[in-house]
Design a protein around this motif. Structure first.
Motif, short mmCIF file in Angstrom:
data_model
loop_
_atom_site.label_atom_id
_atom_site.label_comp_id
_atom_site.label_asym_id
_atom_site.label_seq_id
_atom_site.Cartn_x
_atom_site.Cartn_y
_atom_site.Cartn_z
N GLY A 115 0.82 -1.21 0.00
CA GLY A 115 0.00 0.00 0.00
C GLY A 115 0.85 1.25 0.00
N ALA A 116 1.92 1.26 0.79
CA ALA A 116 2.82 2.42 0.83
C ALA A 116 3.50 2.63 -0.52
CB ALA A 116 3.86 2.23 1.93
N ILE A 117 3.88 1.55 -1.17
CA ILE A 117 4.51 1.67 -2.50
C ILE A 117 3.51 2.21 -3.51
CG2 ILE A 117 5.49 0.34 -4.41
CD1 ILE A 117 6.77 -1.49 -2.28
N ILE A 118 2.30 1.68 -3.49
CA ILE A 118 1.26 2.14 -4.43
C ILE A 118 0.93 3.60 -4.18
CG2 ILE A 118 -1.18 1.89 -5.05
CD1 ILE A 118 -0.78 -1.15 -4.57
N ILE A 119 0.75 3.98 -2.91
CA ILE A 119 0.41 5.37 -2.58
C ILE A 119 1.55 6.30 -3.00
CG2 ILE A 119 0.06 6.95 -0.64
CD1 ILE A 119 -1.54 4.64 0.68
N SER A 120 2.78 5.90 -2.80
CA SER A 120 3.92 6.74 -3.21
C SER A 120 3.96 6.93 -4.72
CB SER A 120 5.23 6.12 -2.74
OG SER A 120 5.29 6.08 -1.35
N LEU A 121 3.75 5.84 -5.46
CA LEU A 121 3.78 5.93 -6.92
C LEU A 121 2.63 6.78 -7.46
CD1 LEU A 121 4.76 2.28 -7.89
CD2 LEU A 121 6.18 4.33 -8.03
N VAL A 122 1.43 6.56 -6.95
CA VAL A 122 0.27 7.34 -7.42
C VAL A 122 0.44 8.81 -7.04
CG1 VAL A 122 -2.21 7.68 -7.15
CG2 VAL A 122 -1.29 5.38 -7.43
N SER A 123 0.91 9.09 -5.83
CA SER A 123 1.13 10.48 -5.42
C SER A 123 2.17 11.15 -6.30
CB SER A 123 1.58 10.54 -3.96
OG SER A 123 0.57 10.13 -3.11
N MET A 124 3.22 10.40 -6.66
CA MET A 124 4.26 10.97 -7.51
C MET A 124 3.71 11.29 -8.90
SD MET A 124 7.95 9.32 -8.51
CE MET A 124 7.19 7.92 -9.31
#
Length: 134
Positions: A115-124
């Motif tokens: 989830g943290a990886i997905i949230i970081s990528l989408v936020s970026m």
């Protein structure tokens, strides 16, 4: 102020994508849906509220944790940042447990880290598109 509102919106979108892709992350509550009278409006309010809490956690707690774990982050060549992001996601889940909005992350290891990886990528990506990079 507008930049802050856009960041909350980006967090809400990133949390929506993570909850859509991972079955262990759930956002929403019956209270928000009943208050709005509409499923879509209740979901938008739920994601926006959790996005606000997540943004506050990242703005207030994350710099302190990052500073304290700097030696470990250097030792792992930055990979420990993923663990810090997962911990911020779990802290957001814990903080929202005191509110009527339900936000749960079932498992720290896989669900929170993915989830943290997905949230970081989408936020970026969304931040780059809107011009509000972190």
């Amino acid at each position: 102020m507008l930049r802050f509102i856009v960041r909350v919106g980006i967090n809400a979108v990133a949390l929506w994508v993570a909850s859509w892709l991972l079955p262990g992350i759930e956002i929403g509550s019956e209270a928000a849906v009943e208050a709005s009278g509409n499923d879509a409006v209740g979901n938008v309010l739920s994601y926006s509220f959790v996005g606000l809490i997540f943004g506050l956690v990242n703005a207030l707690v994350r710099p302190i944790v990052s500073l304290l774990s700097l030696p470990l982050t250097i030792l792992t060549l930055g990979l420990f940042t993923i663990i810090i992001n997962a911990a911020m996601l779990m802290l957001t889940s814990w903080l929202t447990s005191f509110t009527p909005i339900g936000f749960t992350v079932n498992d720290f290891f896989w669900t929170a880290i993915l989830g943290a990886i997905i949230i970081s990528l989408v936020s970026m990506v969304v931040g780059a598109v809107t011009g509000t990079k972190r």
